[in-house]
Design an enzyme around this catalytic site. Sequence first.
Site, PDB file in Angstrom:
ATOM      1  N   ASP A 273       0.764  -1.142   0.004  1.00 23.60           N
ATOM      2  CA  ASP A 273       0.042  -0.022  -0.088  1.00 23.60           C
ATOM      3  C   ASP A 273       1.018   1.377   0.081  1.00 23.60           C
ATOM      4  O   ASP A 273       1.767   1.406   0.578  1.00 23.60           O
ATOM      5  CB  ASP A 273      -0.821   0.002   1.043  1.00 23.60           C
ATOM      6  N   GLU A 308       1.300  -0.246  -5.041  1.00 19.93           N
ATOM      7  CA  GLU A 308       0.510   0.860  -5.234  1.00 19.93           C
ATOM      8  C   GLU A 308       1.469   2.099  -5.247  1.00 19.93           C
ATOM      9  O   GLU A 308       2.182   2.339  -3.956  1.00 19.93           O
ATOM     10  CB  GLU A 308      -0.549   1.166  -4.311  1.00 19.93           C
TER      11      GLU A 308
END
Length: 630
Positions: A273, A308
């Site tokens: 993330d 990401e």
Amino acid sequence: MPRVDEGGGLASSPRRMPVGAEPVRGGVSFRVWAPKRGRVAVEIDGRRHDLVREEGGYFSGTVPGAGPGARYGFRLDDDERLYPDPASRFQPEGPHGPSEVVDPDAFRWTDAGWPGIRLDGQVVYEMHVGTFTPEGTWRAAIEKLPHLKELGVTVVEMMPVAEFPGRFGWGYDGVDLFAPTRLYGRPEDLKAFIDAAHRIGIGVIHDVVYNHLGPDGNYLACFSPTYFSDRYETEWGDAINFDGPDSAEVRTFFLANAAYWIGEFHFDGLRLDATQSIFDSSPVHILREIAETSRRAAGPRSIILIGENEPQETRLVRPVEAGGYGLDALWNDDLHHSAMVALTGRAEAYYEDHDGSPQEFISAAKYGYLFQGQFYFHQGKNRGTPGLDLPPAAFVNFLQNHDQIANSAAGLRLQALSHPGQARALTALTLLLPGTPMLFQGQEFWASTPFFYFADHEQELARLVRDGRIEFVAQFPSVGEDAETRARLADPGSEETFRRSKLDWSEAASHAGALALHRDLIALRRTEPALARQERGALDGAVLGERAFVLRFLGAGGGDRLLLVNLGPDLVRRSIAEPLLAPPPAASGWALRFSTENPRYGGQGTPKIITDCGWRIPAHSSVLLAPALD
């Protein structure tokens, strides 16, 4: 790392992990890092046992007679409270309660022959366990695995499951990074889900958060404030200290976590993330070490690592020998943004640099990211780095994900924001592109249920989260400048918000056309050689009209395929001066292979595309043509 024996001294056999509680012969071994503390004791089942200080700030010891299921916590110096284990494998009462000793070898795996997964050929499905089924558990999710298999999904990307506070949440505010949340079941239930997925040929990867910890139940700083850094800022909390004083042991902790999910739970990879907020000025970046550590932990199994990265830094997926970090793929926000502008007509906030034009889709199909170093008006600076040479599979393409659905004012799904024909057309485009396609749970049957942002916190923190959420979505003028819309925003702390986000599985039957559309497209990309290629140069494209374009998928021996995409009204042309439309030498023309306007999918039928009068590409459609052979 050394292993403590039953007498509290050091044994020669290595520990499974550098920290945490581990059953050993005759008891349980405990080890914790607390360099600023003078004394550390473990209290297990109400009895205190002092731990021995080691070099480097670790405390360790073994409690004879203890075993799996025992509840424990750490006493730090003279603190009155009992702290949960930073490496707890399970928090049965949540992040503020005691930790539980778990036997990591108790579960009986059946996936010994599972080879793992490689990036090429994968179809990813993002899942939030708490809303995926009415029960919101791993055991209940197992019952839906045959549905995913029939759909053609090959990889489940599970949103974060590390323990977080409250009764519900997205999981990105996790605080016990080694403990699967008690909200979805016990650790063995998560293992059972992964084992069952492997049994039918589906891989599972875990979305991990290594850029911050949540604000509630985060006790790491009580063991050492140097877990965190004040040199950097993140949007969500203190940055992790990967390059300051004591960072070597902090790195050890997070590397052990990555290896733990891969080794102990048999995850087939990680989704990392917000990697732009994982700060590290060390000679070897922590992301590279995470990649290397994860692959070692997998042993002979193949795994995939997805990042990401909002700034679109392509070095993350470049090989280490080329100065990269060795990840496999990156989420591609650019394609999503172009699609949303094309579908909704709105270019607000972070959509303002995209216009949803045919050329944007052609460039995304050929090159992945649209911004690879050009000026980006929304941020007032250049965005992205070069990636023209990257393989298409390195870009994860999607029309929906958890963030983007929730960022609409009402948490609405794609088909609720657009014309159904356009939604079908861009679904076909996304699922047939040579990138790695990803669906968000329920997308395959066009779930009508919204997906909101939700997080259960105590009253004051809940107010701050609610205000922060309103401030974030207010960047969209349709929200920020409309008081009635702001007033209608779902409260993240409301259980009703969470409940409304749960999938209604009866829609898998009532929305059979949408399900058939997704299933057939995935089958096409797998069975058609020209569509299965995930190589640079595997396709070319051209603009045909204001809202229409063609992609030509290049196959061997004249096995090309044409994808005609028209997001506007009927395109009728007597002739089109575009060589990509010419049939292969051995073909007499083109024949219809697939159309999103097939009534089977909810369409209105497909006219003949090529006639004696020229070309007719129906409105709001994608049609796939194959060579017509005499």
